[in-house]
Scaffold this active site. Structure first.
Site, PDB file in Angstrom:
ATOM      1  N   HIS A  50      39.596  43.752  28.094  1.00 26.37           N
ATOM      2  CA  HIS A  50      40.974  43.998  28.514  1.00 26.37           C
ATOM      3  C   HIS A  50      41.712  44.928  27.554  1.00 26.37           C
ATOM      4  O   HIS A  50      42.627  45.632  27.952  1.00 26.37           O
ATOM      5  CB  HIS A  50      41.716  42.679  28.751  1.00 26.37           C
ATOM      6  CG  HIS A  50      41.317  42.074  30.054  1.00 26.37           C
ATOM      7  ND1 HIS A  50      40.295  41.180  30.157  1.00 26.37           N
ATOM      8  CD2 HIS A  50      41.751  42.319  31.315  1.00 26.37           C
ATOM      9  CE1 HIS A  50      40.135  40.864  31.436  1.00 26.37           C
ATOM     10  NE2 HIS A  50      40.999  41.542  32.154  1.00 26.37           N
ATOM     11  N   ARG A  52      48.486  42.678  37.150  1.00 25.19           N
ATOM     12  CA  ARG A  52      47.910  41.641  36.279  1.00 25.19           C
ATOM     13  C   ARG A  52      49.062  40.839  35.653  1.00 25.19           C
ATOM     14  O   ARG A  52      49.507  41.123  34.538  1.00 25.19           O
ATOM     15  CB  ARG A  52      47.072  42.289  35.172  1.00 25.19           C
ATOM     16  CG  ARG A  52      45.756  42.912  35.654  1.00 25.19           C
ATOM     17  CD  ARG A  52      44.960  43.475  34.485  1.00 25.19           C
ATOM     18  NE  ARG A  52      43.569  43.715  34.800  1.00 25.19           N
ATOM     19  CZ  ARG A  52      43.064  44.911  35.131  1.00 25.19           C
ATOM     20  NH1 ARG A  52      43.828  45.964  35.173  1.00 25.19           N
ATOM     21  NH2 ARG A  52      41.777  45.027  35.399  1.00 25.19           N
ATOM     22  N   ARG A  84      48.649  39.389  41.289  1.00 25.72           N
ATOM     23  CA  ARG A  84      47.576  38.437  40.992  1.00 25.72           C
ATOM     24  C   ARG A  84      48.153  37.283  40.185  1.00 25.72           C
ATOM     25  O   ARG A  84      48.912  37.511  39.232  1.00 25.72           O
ATOM     26  CB  ARG A  84      46.474  39.125  40.181  1.00 25.72           C
ATOM     27  CG  ARG A  84      45.420  38.115  39.760  1.00 25.72           C
ATOM     28  CD  ARG A  84      44.245  38.744  39.134  1.00 25.72           C
ATOM     29  NE  ARG A  84      44.528  39.193  37.780  1.00 25.72           N
ATOM     30  CZ  ARG A  84      43.622  39.845  37.047  1.00 25.72           C
ATOM     31  NH1 ARG A  84      42.443  40.138  37.554  1.00 25.72           N
ATOM     32  NH2 ARG A  84      43.916  40.215  35.835  1.00 25.72           N
ATOM     33  N   ASN A 144      34.725  44.240  37.239  1.00 30.93           N
ATOM     34  CA  ASN A 144      34.568  44.040  35.789  1.00 30.93           C
ATOM     35  C   ASN A 144      33.965  42.670  35.505  1.00 30.93           C
ATOM     36  O   ASN A 144      33.024  42.534  34.724  1.00 30.93           O
ATOM     37  CB  ASN A 144      35.925  44.127  35.076  1.00 30.93           C
ATOM     38  CG  ASN A 144      36.668  45.382  35.432  1.00 30.93           C
ATOM     39  OD1 ASN A 144      36.048  46.372  35.806  1.00 30.93           O
ATOM     40  ND2 ASN A 144      37.987  45.358  35.355  1.00 30.93           N
ATOM     41  N   ASP A 145      34.533  41.665  36.151  1.00 25.70           N
ATOM     42  CA  ASP A 145      33.989  40.320  35.955  1.00 25.70           C
ATOM     43  C   ASP A 145      32.725  40.110  36.769  1.00 25.70           C
ATOM     44  O   ASP A 145      31.824  39.385  36.339  1.00 25.70           O
ATOM     45  CB  ASP A 145      35.041  39.262  36.317  1.00 25.70           C
ATOM     46  CG  ASP A 145      35.961  38.995  35.144  1.00 25.70           C
ATOM     47  OD1 ASP A 145      35.452  38.867  34.020  1.00 25.70           O
ATOM     48  OD2 ASP A 145      37.182  38.941  35.349  1.00 25.70           O
ATOM     49  N   ARG A 168      31.754  40.988  28.661  1.00 27.59           N
ATOM     50  CA  ARG A 168      32.293  42.349  28.781  1.00 27.59           C
ATOM     51  C   ARG A 168      33.034  42.824  27.541  1.00 27.59           C
ATOM     52  O   ARG A 168      33.297  44.010  27.381  1.00 27.59           O
ATOM     53  CB  ARG A 168      33.207  42.446  30.018  1.00 27.59           C
ATOM     54  CG  ARG A 168      34.377  41.508  29.982  1.00 27.59           C
ATOM     55  CD  ARG A 168      35.039  41.386  31.332  1.00 27.59           C
ATOM     56  NE  ARG A 168      36.188  42.262  31.474  1.00 27.59           N
ATOM     57  CZ  ARG A 168      37.118  42.111  32.415  1.00 27.59           C
ATOM     58  NH1 ARG A 168      37.007  41.146  33.319  1.00 27.59           N
ATOM     59  NH2 ARG A 168      38.131  42.923  32.492  1.00 27.59           N
TER      60      ARG A 168
HETATM   61  C1  PEP Z   1      37.977  42.568  37.390  1.00 25.37           C
HETATM   62  O1  PEP Z   1      37.466  41.588  36.860  1.00 25.37           O
HETATM   63  O2  PEP Z   1      37.327  43.520  37.877  1.00 25.37           O
HETATM   64  C2  PEP Z   1      39.445  42.678  37.470  1.00 25.37           C
HETATM   65  C3  PEP Z   1      40.026  43.645  38.141  1.00 25.37           C
HETATM   66  O3  PEP Z   1      40.180  41.774  36.779  1.00 25.37           O
HETATM   67  P1  PEP Z   1      40.327  41.829  35.182  1.00 25.37           P
HETATM   68  O4  PEP Z   1      39.754  43.128  34.704  1.00 25.37           O
HETATM   69  O5  PEP Z   1      41.763  41.697  34.873  1.00 25.37           O
HETATM   70  O6  PEP Z   1      39.517  40.650  34.753  1.00 25.37           O
HETATM   71 MG    MG Z   2      38.663  39.865  36.436  1.00 25.36          MG
END
Ligand code: PEP
Ligand code: MG
Length: 588
Positions: free
Chosen positions: A201, A308, A345, A471-472, A482
């Site tokens: 992040h 977010r 979100r 991403n997750d 990550r």
């Molecule tokens: C993700 O996980 O792709 C996402 C958009 O949420 P974040 O990056 O805030 O975990």
């Molecule tokens: Mg995420």
């Protein structure tokens, strides 16, 4: 001597500037340029702070009880000596006089210089005096905080035009995502950190600032010295310390070229997003703060695909924003977007986004056994029904001012879908009882864990739309943290397992006619644009700064080229190579 350090490229472009080393524990120290006319006043602040701390230490010494150990008195003497040491006093003043740093910044900049010298000492006793120095600086910073800061009093802070000053690049061991956020409107033109992965992040916030950044550069904060000239190549992850004049000129040339390209891209702002074969595509913005909505509009986004909201909750010393404060923040975004849809979100704290300030190191080693698998995202919200109810009511109330969609992070169980609906019903009933207005709000699930993608045919019945958090999804599919640079080379968005889960999710949602979008970093990466389009994706959500280059890519894309080949790409040993080969071979 010129040195090169390699890390993970996070945010594209080239930054050239002087290094500002900041200890992770001091990222909250204010960093701003003072006006040259304020130099004397700032030096005075420093002098007053020093006199105050000296008086404090002398008073402490006189209060030491007779029977107390003589060591305590000796220690206070060491602190007094350090306080008046030229290396601290005069050199700190120089940062103010020559560089126009505010006093706090000057103080922490000089601390970094001296701390480095202590670290390099052979003598154990002397090396350990670094802790004493840090304590003295801590006292000085507290004393400065008790005085009015002229720059801040006039609202100059980061907003002051720093034209004429050397550009600055922040170098730190690590920066927590919430701390990164405070640099959004800062004086820095680039970032380098020792730790972190491309989709940590911290990296995401750096990318949203649209300035070159490199994370996971391991030794950078040890190798780079305060005030060194450095170059950051945000495309390759290269950091060059003390570059030669020839290298410097080469990068200045690239910087100018990048600026020209950007200016060209910006002209696409009002061009409709339609592929060569006539497919209309929705380009949405990811934002972290209500004030980011302006950048979304500026970039030509047709809505917010991911707000977010957790950044409203972080670094507040346990004081979470109440319903009223949240309502104002959500309403501000909805109004700023002027009728365009806003996807909010629900809070996604945990993993690398703790509520309270914590370094990546502390997170990994002290916080929880495995925070990414722990009580984060919707799990945390369901465990805190009071807080969840407040957030749902605030989001619902904002819907009275424009189109709002509600997105839930990290859904993995059908039972969660039921609990979320119940909580929403309760929130609506509470608002009804109070006569508070709200409009229809669609409920969406983020597909971030393989379980959600695999059970899509059932899960989709419980939601109005889905958004794929790649991403997750990559992190949980490949079991790669990550935020951990040591396994960053294994974090692979092109992994067939990841692509198959994405394809499956898009296909399932499309089949039942429900909207599906991608809001992870893959949506803003032009390397994936054609493939995602071929999978059937028509909604992409990304940082405002990425919208223009994705639009340019899709304006030249022909979905027909890859559509019949998606299966072959996904089945290939190397999907990236297969995809590129097909795109190169397309008829022109
Ligand atoms: C993700 O996980 O792709 C996402 C958009 O949420 P974040 O990056 O805030 O975990
Ligand atoms: Mg995420």
């Amino acid at each position: 001597m010129s040195i090169q350090v390699f890390g993970q490229p996070v945010s594209r472009g080239v930054a050239i500037g002087r290094a500002v080393l900041i200890a992770s524990s001091r990222v909250d120290v204010a960093h701003y340029f003072i006006d040259p006319s304020q130099v004397d006043r700032e030096v005075d602040r420093l002098r007053h702070a020093r006199d105050e701390v000296a008086a404090e230490l002398v008073a402490l010494k006189s209060e030491v009880p007779e029977e107390a150990h003589a060591e305590l008195v000796a220690l206070l003497d060491v602190h007094l000596m350090l306080l008046h040491d030229e290396l601290l006093a005069d050199a700190t003043k120089q940062w103010i006089v020559e560089r126009h740093y505010n006093a706090e910044w000057a103080m922490s900049a000089q601390l970094e210089v001296i701390a480095r010298q202590f670290d390099e000492m052979e003598d154990d006793y002397l090396r350990e005096r670094k802790a004493d120095l840090e304590q003295v600086v801590e006292r000085l910073l507290k004393a400065l905080a008790r005085q009015a800061a002229p720059g801040q009093a006039q609202g100059a802070s980061a907003a002051r035009d720093f034209a004429g000053e050397d550009p600055l690049i922040l170098v730190a061991s690590d920066i927590a995502p919430a701390d990164m956020l405070q640099f959004k409107r800062s004086v820095f033109t680039g970032f380098v950190t020792d730790v972190g992965g491309r989709t940590s992040h911290t990296a995401i916030v750096a990318r949203s600032m649209d300035i070159p950044a490199v994370v996971g550069a391991r030794e950078a904060s040890r190798i780079v010295r305060q005030d060194d000239w450095i170059i950051i190549d945000g495309d390759t992850g290269l950091v060059i310390v003390n570059p030669s004049p020839i290298v410097l000129e080469e990068y200045r040339f690239r910087q100018r070229q990048i600026e020209l390209e950007r200016a060209k891209l910006n002209r696409l702002r009002h061009t409709p997003s339609v592929t060569l074969d006539g497919q209309a595509v929705e380009l949405l913005a990811n934002i972290e703060l209500p004030s980011d909505a302006a950048a979304a509009i500026q970039a030509g986004a047709v809505g917010v695909g991911l707000f977010r909201s957790e950044f409203l909750f972080m670094n507040r010393d346990g004081e979470l924003p109440d319903e009223a404060e949240q309502f104002e923040a959500y309403k501000a975004v909805v109004q700023a977007m002027g009728g365009l849809p806003v996807t909010i979100r629900t809070v996604d704290v945990g993993a690398d986004k703790p509520l309270d300030r914590m370094s990546a190191h502390e997170l990994r080693h002290e916080h929880s056994l495995n925070p990414a698998l722990g009580l984060r995202a919707i799990r945390w919200s369901l465990a805190e029904p009071e807080m969840f109810g407040q957030q749902l009511r605030a989001i619902l109330r904002a819907s009275a001012f424009g189109k709002v969609r509600l997105l839930v992070p990290m859904v993995a169980h059908l039972s969660e879908a039921r609990q979320i609906r119940q909580a929403l019903d309760r929130a609506r009933a509470q608002l009804d009882a109070l006569g508070q207005p709200y409009s229809a709000v669609e409920l969406g699930a983020m597909v971030e864990v393989p379980a959600a993608a695999l059970m899509m045919p059932t899960l989709i019945d419980h939601f109005d739309f889905v958004s794929i958090g790649t991403n997750d999804l990559i992190q949980y599919t490949l079991a790669i943290d990550r935020a951990d640079e040591s396994v960053a080379h294994l974090y692979d968005p092109w992994h067939p397992a990841v692509l198959q889960l994405i394809e499956r999710t898009i296909a399932c949602a499309t089949e039942v006619g429900k909207p599906v979008s991608v809001c992870g970093e893959m949506a803003g990466d032009p390397a994936f644009t054609e493939l995602l389009l071929a999978m059937g994706l028509r909604s992409f959500s990304m940082h405002p700064a990425q919208i223009a280059s994705i639009k340019q890519r899709l304006l030249r894309a022909d979905v027909r080229v890859l559509r019949s080949q998606v299966g072959a790409v996904l089945a290939a040993d190397d999907p990236q190579e297969a995809c590129q080969k097909l795109l190169r071979a397309r008829p022109h």
